[in-house]
Structure formats: structure tokens, C-alpha cells
Scaffold this motif. Sequence first.
Motif, PDB file in Angstrom:
ATOM      1  N   ASN A  20      -4.880  13.974 -11.828  1.00 49.55           N
ATOM      2  CA  ASN A  20      -5.042  15.038 -12.809  1.00 49.55           C
ATOM      3  C   ASN A  20      -5.961  16.105 -12.237  1.00 49.55           C
ATOM      4  O   ASN A  20      -6.655  15.885 -11.236  1.00 49.55           O
ATOM      5  N   SER A  21      -5.948  17.241 -12.876  1.00 50.14           N
ATOM      6  CA  SER A  21      -6.956  18.247 -12.552  1.00 50.14           C
ATOM      7  C   SER A  21      -8.276  17.786 -13.154  1.00 50.14           C
ATOM      8  O   SER A  21      -8.314  16.927 -14.033  1.00 50.14           O
ATOM      9  N   ILE A  22      -9.369  18.358 -12.691  1.00 52.45           N
ATOM     10  CA  ILE A  22     -10.676  17.970 -13.198  1.00 52.45           C
ATOM     11  C   ILE A  22     -10.812  18.307 -14.686  1.00 52.45           C
ATOM     12  O   ILE A  22     -11.615  17.717 -15.404  1.00 52.45           O
ATOM     13  N   LYS A  23      -9.983  19.224 -15.170  1.00 53.21           N
ATOM     14  CA  LYS A  23     -10.006  19.574 -16.590  1.00 53.21           C
ATOM     15  C   LYS A  23      -9.109  18.662 -17.423  1.00 53.21           C
ATOM     16  O   LYS A  23      -8.998  18.833 -18.629  1.00 53.21           O
ATOM     17  N   MET A  24      -8.444  17.737 -16.754  1.00 55.12           N
ATOM     18  CA  MET A  24      -7.575  16.754 -17.414  1.00 55.12           C
ATOM     19  C   MET A  24      -6.416  17.416 -18.162  1.00 55.12           C
ATOM     20  O   MET A  24      -6.034  16.971 -19.251  1.00 55.12           O
ATOM     21  N   ASP A  25      -5.853  18.446 -17.596  1.00 53.83           N
ATOM     22  CA  ASP A  25      -4.745  19.135 -18.271  1.00 53.83           C
ATOM     23  C   ASP A  25      -3.462  19.149 -17.436  1.00 53.83           C
ATOM     24  O   ASP A  25      -2.509  19.847 -17.768  1.00 53.83           O
ATOM     25  N   GLN A  26      -3.435  18.364 -16.334  1.00 53.19           N
ATOM     26  CA  GLN A  26      -2.237  18.332 -15.482  1.00 53.19           C
ATOM     27  C   GLN A  26      -1.946  16.896 -15.047  1.00 53.19           C
ATOM     28  O   GLN A  26      -1.733  16.620 -13.869  1.00 53.19           O
ATOM     29  N   GLU A  27      -1.893  15.997 -15.966  1.00 54.24           N
ATOM     30  CA  GLU A  27      -1.779  14.579 -15.623  1.00 54.24           C
ATOM     31  C   GLU A  27      -0.419  14.245 -15.015  1.00 54.24           C
ATOM     32  O   GLU A  27       0.625  14.635 -15.533  1.00 54.24           O
ATOM     33  N   ARG A  28      -0.470  13.530 -13.868  1.00 54.24           N
ATOM     34  CA  ARG A  28       0.740  13.003 -13.227  1.00 54.24           C
ATOM     35  C   ARG A  28       0.572  11.509 -13.074  1.00 54.24           C
ATOM     36  O   ARG A  28      -0.433  11.046 -12.515  1.00 54.24           O
ATOM     37  N   ARG A  29       1.558  10.771 -13.529  1.00 54.96           N
ATOM     38  CA  ARG A  29       1.527   9.325 -13.384  1.00 54.96           C
ATOM     39  C   ARG A  29       2.013   8.957 -11.979  1.00 54.96           C
ATOM     40  O   ARG A  29       3.089   9.367 -11.559  1.00 54.96           O
ATOM     41  N   LEU A  30       1.233   8.161 -11.268  1.00 53.96           N
ATOM     42  CA  LEU A  30       1.567   7.813  -9.892  1.00 53.96           C
ATOM     43  C   LEU A  30       2.235   6.451  -9.760  1.00 53.96           C
ATOM     44  O   LEU A  30       2.943   6.210  -8.783  1.00 53.96           O
ATOM     45  N   LEU A  33       0.859  -1.182   0.000  1.00 54.97           N
ATOM     46  CA  LEU A  33       0.000   0.000   0.000  1.00 54.97           C
ATOM     47  C   LEU A  33       0.894   1.231   0.000  1.00 54.97           C
ATOM     48  O   LEU A  33       1.884   1.286   0.745  1.00 54.97           O
ATOM     49  N   GLU A  34       0.560   2.205  -0.832  1.00 54.47           N
ATOM     50  CA  GLU A  34       1.353   3.433  -0.911  1.00 54.47           C
ATOM     51  C   GLU A  34       0.471   4.642  -0.646  1.00 54.47           C
ATOM     52  O   GLU A  34      -0.685   4.705  -1.094  1.00 54.47           O
ATOM     53  N   LEU A  35       1.032   5.594   0.080  1.00 56.26           N
ATOM     54  CA  LEU A  35       0.381   6.868   0.370  1.00 56.26           C
ATOM     55  C   LEU A  35       1.241   7.976  -0.215  1.00 56.26           C
ATOM     56  O   LEU A  35       2.445   8.060   0.061  1.00 56.26           O
ATOM     57  N   LYS A  36       0.636   8.818  -1.055  1.00 59.46           N
ATOM     58  CA  LYS A  36       1.377   9.895  -1.706  1.00 59.46           C
ATOM     59  C   LYS A  36       0.641  11.221  -1.551  1.00 59.46           C
ATOM     60  O   LYS A  36      -0.577  11.253  -1.289  1.00 59.46           O
ATOM     61  N   ASP A  37       1.389  12.309  -1.738  1.00 60.41           N
ATOM     62  CA  ASP A  37       0.738  13.610  -1.787  1.00 60.41           C
ATOM     63  C   ASP A  37       0.394  13.932  -3.236  1.00 60.41           C
ATOM     64  O   ASP A  37       0.710  13.163  -4.162  1.00 60.41           O
ATOM     65  N   GLN A  38      -0.242  15.075  -3.443  1.00 58.07           N
ATOM     66  CA  GLN A  38      -0.724  15.421  -4.778  1.00 58.07           C
ATOM     67  C   GLN A  38       0.408  15.746  -5.760  1.00 58.07           C
ATOM     68  O   GLN A  38       0.174  15.831  -6.962  1.00 58.07           O
ATOM     69  N   LYS A  39       1.636  15.885  -5.237  1.00 60.24           N
ATOM     70  CA  LYS A  39       2.783  16.118  -6.111  1.00 60.24           C
ATOM     71  C   LYS A  39       3.532  14.827  -6.411  1.00 60.24           C
ATOM     72  O   LYS A  39       4.646  14.845  -6.941  1.00 60.24           O
ATOM     73  N   ASN A  40       2.948  13.698  -6.036  1.00 51.93           N
ATOM     74  CA  ASN A  40       3.507  12.374  -6.300  1.00 51.93           C
ATOM     75  C   ASN A  40       4.702  12.045  -5.413  1.00 51.93           C
ATOM     76  O   ASN A  40       5.511  11.178  -5.734  1.00 51.93           O
ATOM     77  N   ASN A  53     -13.950  18.995  -3.604  1.00 51.81           N
ATOM     78  CA  ASN A  53     -14.075  20.274  -4.304  1.00 51.81           C
ATOM     79  C   ASN A  53     -14.148  20.131  -5.813  1.00 51.81           C
ATOM     80  O   ASN A  53     -14.205  21.141  -6.529  1.00 51.81           O
ATOM     81  N   MET A  54     -14.111  18.898  -6.290  1.00 57.29           N
ATOM     82  CA  MET A  54     -14.150  18.634  -7.728  1.00 57.29           C
ATOM     83  C   MET A  54     -13.045  19.381  -8.465  1.00 57.29           C
ATOM     84  O   MET A  54     -13.247  19.957  -9.534  1.00 57.29           O
ATOM     85  N   SER A  55     -11.843  19.357  -7.873  1.00 58.87           N
ATOM     86  CA  SER A  55     -10.711  20.007  -8.514  1.00 58.87           C
ATOM     87  C   SER A  55      -9.660  19.001  -8.950  1.00 58.87           C
ATOM     88  O   SER A  55      -8.955  19.217  -9.933  1.00 58.87           O
ATOM     89  N   GLN A  56      -9.540  17.883  -8.208  1.00 58.52           N
ATOM     90  CA  GLN A  56      -8.563  16.845  -8.528  1.00 58.52           C
ATOM     91  C   GLN A  56      -9.298  15.531  -8.795  1.00 58.52           C
ATOM     92  O   GLN A  56     -10.378  15.278  -8.255  1.00 58.52           O
ATOM     93  N   VAL A  57      -8.691  14.707  -9.610  1.00 60.25           N
ATOM     94  CA  VAL A  57      -9.290  13.423  -9.943  1.00 60.25           C
ATOM     95  C   VAL A  57      -8.180  12.392 -10.097  1.00 60.25           C
ATOM     96  O   VAL A  57      -7.063  12.716 -10.518  1.00 60.25           O
ATOM     97  N   ILE A  58      -8.465  11.157  -9.690  1.00 54.66           N
ATOM     98  CA  ILE A  58      -7.552  10.046  -9.955  1.00 54.66           C
ATOM     99  C   ILE A  58      -8.274   9.021 -10.818  1.00 54.66           C
ATOM    100  O   ILE A  58      -9.506   8.948 -10.834  1.00 54.66           O
TER     101      ILE A  58
END
Length: 948
Positions: A641-651, A62-69, A621-626
Motif C-alpha cells: 500500500n501507499s503510506i497513506k493506505m489508499d492504494q492497497e494491493r493484495r500480494l 519464496l516469491e519476489l514481486k515488483d510493486q505492481k504485483n 522514502n516512507m512512500s510504500q508499506v507492506i
Amino acid sequence: MNNWSKLCLALSTFISVQAIAQKPPLNHDVYDSWKSIGTANLAKSGKLVYYTITPQEGDAVLELKDQKNNLLLQVPRGNDGSLTSDDNYFISAIKPLFSAVREAKIKKKKPEEMPKDSLLVYNLKSRNTPLKYADVTSYKLARNSREYVAFLAEYKSSNTVDSISSKDSTTASASVASGKGKGKTKSVLHLLHLPTGDTTNFVGVDQYEWSADEKQLLFSKKGEEKDSISVQNAGLYIYSVADQSLKKISQGRGSYKQFSFSEDQSQLSFVAFKGDEKTLSKEYKLYYYTDVQDSARVIGEQTTSGVPQNWWVSGDAKLHFSADGQKLYLGLAPIPRVKDTTLVEFEHAKLDIWHWKDDYLQPQQLVNLKRDQTKSFPAVIYPQSGASIIPLSDDTFNRVITTDTGNEEWVLVTSDFGNRISSQWDIATASNIYKVSTKTGQNKLIAADLSGQVYLSPNAEYAVLFDRATGTWSSYDLINDLKKPLHEGVAVSFVDEENDVPALPGAYGVAGWSRDGKTVYINDRYDIWALDLVGQKKAYSITNGFGRAHKITFRAQELAREDNPRYRTTYLSDKEQFLTAFNETTKENGFYTVNLGKRTADPKMIVMQPKTFRKVVADANMSQVIYTKEDYQHSPDLYMNSIKMDQERRLTDINTQQAGYNWGTAELVHWTTPNGHDATGILYKPEDFDPNKKYPIIAYFYEKLSQGLYTYQAPAPTPSRLNIPYFVSNGYLVFAPDIAYETGYPGQAAEEYINSGMQHLARTNSFVDSTKMGIQGQSWGGYQVAHLITRTNMYAAAWTGAPVVNMTSAYGGIRWGSGMSRQFQYENTQSRIGQNLWEARDLYIENSPLFFMNRVNTPVVIMHNDQDGAVPWYQGIEMFTALRRLQKPVWLLNYNGDDHNLILRQNRKDIQIREAQFFDHFLKGKPAPVWITSGVPAIHKGIDWGLQ
């Protein structure tokens, strides 16, 4: 391009091809290490994400990460992770080592001796080393948790001191806390204060539950019969977290369960049986408590007003208060008859009596016996204003539909009473729909003999009805008793446009509701429609017909999660609504948004890709999505990613080992069948594919599969389907054609689509070896394999799993997993004959491969297991004995005690090896193993598996 550039390009191409060619193919040893994303959760704040990475066999992480990966915590064997509501603490169970559990099983340890879980507690503010606690059986956080976690642990002890409230975990009993001592197992409930690490411990706890506000912890203690102190302490307790006080609210040994707090936490209810646990007939009573009472009082029992004669309060029904706290929903049940234990068992007959007037076949009754023994029927009581129980249904009803809140007067009940026998041949039995008042219990029929679905609006003002017979949706005003059509004048079908079974088509379903409960959103094949329940507004497409125009299927995607599990209604946003999108032509997937306030606006695309998206979760807040994202070449990794799907980060990057093996590609294939039908399928090729080579090809099929073009398929020992990545990696082409059917001729459909698709590939592609074609199918696909080899000799090898080969005998058979008759399958569903055996005898025979086995010249393996719960395994026996009698090459694999699709992993691994050996021999000319050449006699069973 100059000569030097051409030389460099040629050289780089050569090196690239050589690199691919040097990759080894997949083998049967790789399966266990292939991983997948298990649970994946995003904190409500959007600042933290946690997930499990699970191997097919072995220990997960199990892994726990912050929003910056950034990796904050990695928990080997972590499972069932949770965050407190303020994101300050992370809690996780830790499973025992896989190797330790395996060793315990080898030693045949008793359940209580098996390795147990541990508990991990991590402080996200201090980031100190996590705390760990051993021998934990469960843990719970309050819904609004911040400072506490409660967990139950089991220890062995010979002299436990029953210390009710000790701050020091060691003082409950030194032997208990350490796990030392040889005696009975004692359970200890630990209440851990997360900021300080202090624990309060309660010994001998059985059940426990939090109030949602984390202010009260409720638990029961059964008490041991021969221990006077333990008996004295038995009962139900409430521990107040704020003032650290403990109060016993119910006294006595017995069984306490179904704990339920009201929404404002001011009321509590539970059921209890206070008597000998060995009693066969346990009379539970309904208890009610508020903090102004000294103890809980009985408000419901067998003699309570409103309880039907010979009925009582069910101990198995969940209790829940209405959101306003006025009502308490409970369950009632008929008092069961019990066995006479004085009778000598071996002196009495054991038999099942099948009666033609029984609602359900005897096998179906036996399969559902445990469920029926615990079945209850909803009722309601108003604990603050009266002691009478109001039954909402009885044993002639089969479903009760309430709103999330339960505040409203009306509920819906359905009854198929009187129509149940017809489920033997028509699985879609008609039901009567009633509205029932939670104030009086009186019911009124609102729809008779409805074959379809019924839904209750969120405010219980309307019933929404779908009628399969007419293919229409309507509303019923529950207050004014008025029925209205919902889509008059709309020239769009709301039923399955691709329905190819001989039954009325079903609906595409409800997409959601408006917040005011006045509008229901309904799916058609492509679009979503707003239907006004009041009947004043004309139906309109919220997706503006864009889906149908572009062959894109839109569906509402629910992203926001409710903390309270009782709130399960899907509400569509009146602003920006998130939609999933599937392009029927390209098979691409993605997301759109639509503004429900702009009726003429087209949906707005966020992203469309040749991928498949799953596990989509957004923050509060409907701002981030996994989500996970995959295609055939890329395993489903987790992204943020952001809810607009323009900031994708691979986890994650979970299957890096795949790059070291020869993998494959997937592409769409289109052709026209002999009868002029447009057809589609998927062709899988090896990564090192060479168009100048000849490849053997295997067709795998089951209804329609092309929608899975961008689905990842891990190399795994599958329950029954073809292990596509393994065969592709090992130099095979695999073809997965879609099949459309015509009522009465399911076998001919297989010929029309499968044979023509394989012939098309061979005719148009020189790399397809038409002399080395194989077919594989399971269950319905297995039937089609059996049919095809009686109609053509184009296949060099065939593998059929759990096939029906004799529709005349299978028609009267039983699906032993459910106990149901198989007749409905032939008349109305998958087998698609469309008539009963006596009306269409010739069709049953024509579509039964058994009667044409003398035509078979294709070597065929049958897998059919003796505990098959779907297709009677004598179907496989009929096929085997027929071909054996005709001296045709045939093998039958019966995995002892296994099901329709293999359950046991060791059997799944075994069949992968045998299937590869079989096709390798007949399609590649490799030497045959012993099990193919001479078999394995029973005398060598368990000694020699014949794989050499």
C-alpha cells in the motif's frame, strides 16, 4: 418487493445456505497444508517485495514481486532471501526437499551427511535463468553490497589442492567443485562476482566476514594438524576486492572469531586462540590491524594493563568499535577452573550441593551453566592511543547499557548483587544503577535499590528511570549529577491500570526518543507523552489525550529500517509519526499519524478496520508499506500500500482451500458477573450456524483473550491450547471469556467469569445446549479447569493441561526449564495469592483443587508431560491418583520427553485426535475410542495407540 422478487430472494438464500451446509468440516488431515507468511521484506527503494509462504509441514516457497504485483521469481524451498543494495541482484538459500531430509533422518544419517542447502543468484537486470550452487552452508552480502556475494560450501574430497586464489571454480580442485571423492569434508569459500558470474575460491575456510563497503573480505583457515601444507596456510587473511590481492595478517593454527571492522573500514579487530583445539582452557587474545601494518598485533591479553587478576580476554564476547573509531568494546571474563582429566570418572561422586547463601538456586545455576561458562563483562580499549584496557563492569554487575554509537563517555551498569536470593520469592529484585566512565572506568551510584527500569538517552547525557514503588519517571543528568521528576502535575497514571497481580504495577514503556536526545516519549495506557529531560518544558501528550478519550491505545510504529544492525534506538519523527491504534471497545486495529510539532492537534486516522495488522515494513522514502492483514475468517495475507493506505494491493492468497470447508465466525459477548463486574468474551460459531439447533459448547480461557477478536487461527495441531477452528468447524460453539482477578482468590475469579459467562450464553441463547458444556485450559488455564470441576457439576467434560492442583507442594517446587523456585509465582505473579505459604496457609489450601477432588463428578483428561519445564509433572500425577483413588473418571496423558507445551509435531497431531474424540464422546454422544474405554497397557505401548 413483488412476489417474483421475494421468490428469487428466498431461492438465493436457500441455495446459499445449502452451499454452506454442504461444506465438509475440517479434519485432522488438513493441518500440514495450511500455510502462513514467513519473512516479508520490502526493498529500500519500495520497488520490490519478497516473502516466503510456509506450510505447517513441507516445502516453503519464496516469491519476489515488483510493486505492481508482478511475479518476477518463484523459488521452491527458498529461504533467507536478500537484495543487493542497488536492487540489481536477488540472493536466496534453497533448503533441501522436506522428503529428502525426512528420508535422511529415517536412515539416521550423520550431520555431515544430511542434505545441504543450495544458493540461488538472480540477475534482476537481465532476468536470465537464475544461477544455482550446491552444498552451501552459508552466504553473506556486505552491508552496502552491489557486485559480490560470498558463500561457504562443503565438499568431500580425498586429494584437495589448497588453491588460495583461483578465478575458475573448477581449478580449486576438480574433486572439490564436483563434490566427488571419498575423504574428509573440505570447506570452500566462493567469492562470486555477480555481473560476470566469475568466482574466486578459497579452500579450507572456517569463518568469514565482509567489510561494510564490500571492499574487503576477511576469512580464517584453521589448517589440519597432519597436513603440513594446510598447517602452513593456517591463519587469518584479508582479500582486497579492488586489486584482487590476498594478504595473511595473522599466522598459525587455532580459532579466529569475533571479526569487527570500524565504521570507516580502516580498522579491524578479532580474537584468536592459537593452540591445540582440545585444550580445555583456551586463552584468547585481542588483535588489532590497520592496512599500514604488516600483520595484526596483540593489544589485549591476560597481562595487559587494566585486566583484573585471574581474568583474561573473552573469546565469546562480540567486538565492536565506537562509531568514531576511537574505542573498541570487548569482553573480559574470569579464568575458569577446568576438570582434572587424569581422574577416573567412575571413582568419584557426582552431586549437586545446594547452599542457602548461593545467589541462585543450584538448578538455576545448572540450567544457565553453558551461558555462565561463556559469560563476559564489557570493557573498552583505545587502540589508537593506548594499550590499557578499561573494565566497565565485573561479576557483581548484570547489565551494561551503551548508546548505539558508543562514542559517548558514559555508560550505565546495573547490579542486583546482594538482592539475588530474594528473586526466589520476588522476581522484581531491586538493583543499584551506576554511571561508568569509558575514559577512566570509575563508577558512581545514581540510583539505589531501584525496582523498575533504566534507559540511557541516545547521546548518553541522561539516564531515564522508572520506579515501580512510586510509579514515576525521572531523569538523571549524567554530566551534572542532577535528578529531576519528569511528569509532575500530570494527572495520568503511567503504570499498568489493569494490574491484577499482587505486585507493584509495571510501566507501559518507552515509545522512543527525539533526535537531539533531549526528549523521551513515554506510553500511558492509551496515549504517548513527551517528557523533557532537561526539565524546562512541561510534559504533554503528543496524541493530545485522544487515546484516553476514545479508549484507543496508540503506540509508535517504527517503519524505517537501519542498515547497520547496531543502530536500534527508536526515534520519533518530528513531523509525521506513524502510530498503531487498537480500539479497546470494538477491538479494531489500524494506523494513525500525529504531527509532533502541533501540540494541540489530534492524531489523524489513516485506517481503522475489524482486522489485525502485522509485519509492517516501509521503504526508505516512507512512500510504500507492506503488511499482513487478518481476521478470524481471513488468513493473514500480505498487502502492499501507499503510506497513506489508499492504494492497497493484495500480494498473496495463501489459503484458498479454506473456502472449501465449514469455517466459522467470531463475535464479542458482553455480560455482567454475579458480583456486578462488566465482562467480555468471544463467541465462535460455525459458518453453517443454525439458531434453531442446539450446540455443545466448550469454554477455552487464559487470562484475557478478547483483544484477539480479529486474529486468525489456523487449523493446526496446537502445543496445548484448544484447536478452536477445528471444533467450530465440527459443530461446536467455543467461548473465550476474559478473566479479572482479586488477590488471594484466583479460583473464585474463574467461577465468577467463566461460569457466569457460560450461564449467560445458555440463558440468553436457545441454541446453547446447557447439558453439553465442556471446558479446556492449559497451564494457568489448566489450573482453573481443575478448580472449576471441584466447585460445579455444570460441565459434562473437562480437559486440563499441566495443571497446578496442590499449591502447597507446587509452592516449594522448581520450574525446571529455568531452574527457578516457584515461590515468586504464588506471592507476586500469576497465581496471585499475595502472601507466602506460612502467612496464608488457608488461602493456599482453598485455592488447591487437590483438597476438594472428592467433589468432582466431571470426566476429565489431564495432559502432563515428564519433561515439563514450567509446572512439575507430579502435579498432574497428584490429580490423577487422587481421582483414581476416588474412582472418578480420569485419564492422564504423558507425552514422553515432551515439555510443558508440546514441542514435537507428532505429539501435537496425536493430542488433537484424542481431544476431539474425548469431547465428541461426552458432548456429542459419539462412541468412545479404546483409550477412553479401557486404556492402553504398557505392554502394548508403541504397538497400539488406542485410537480405534
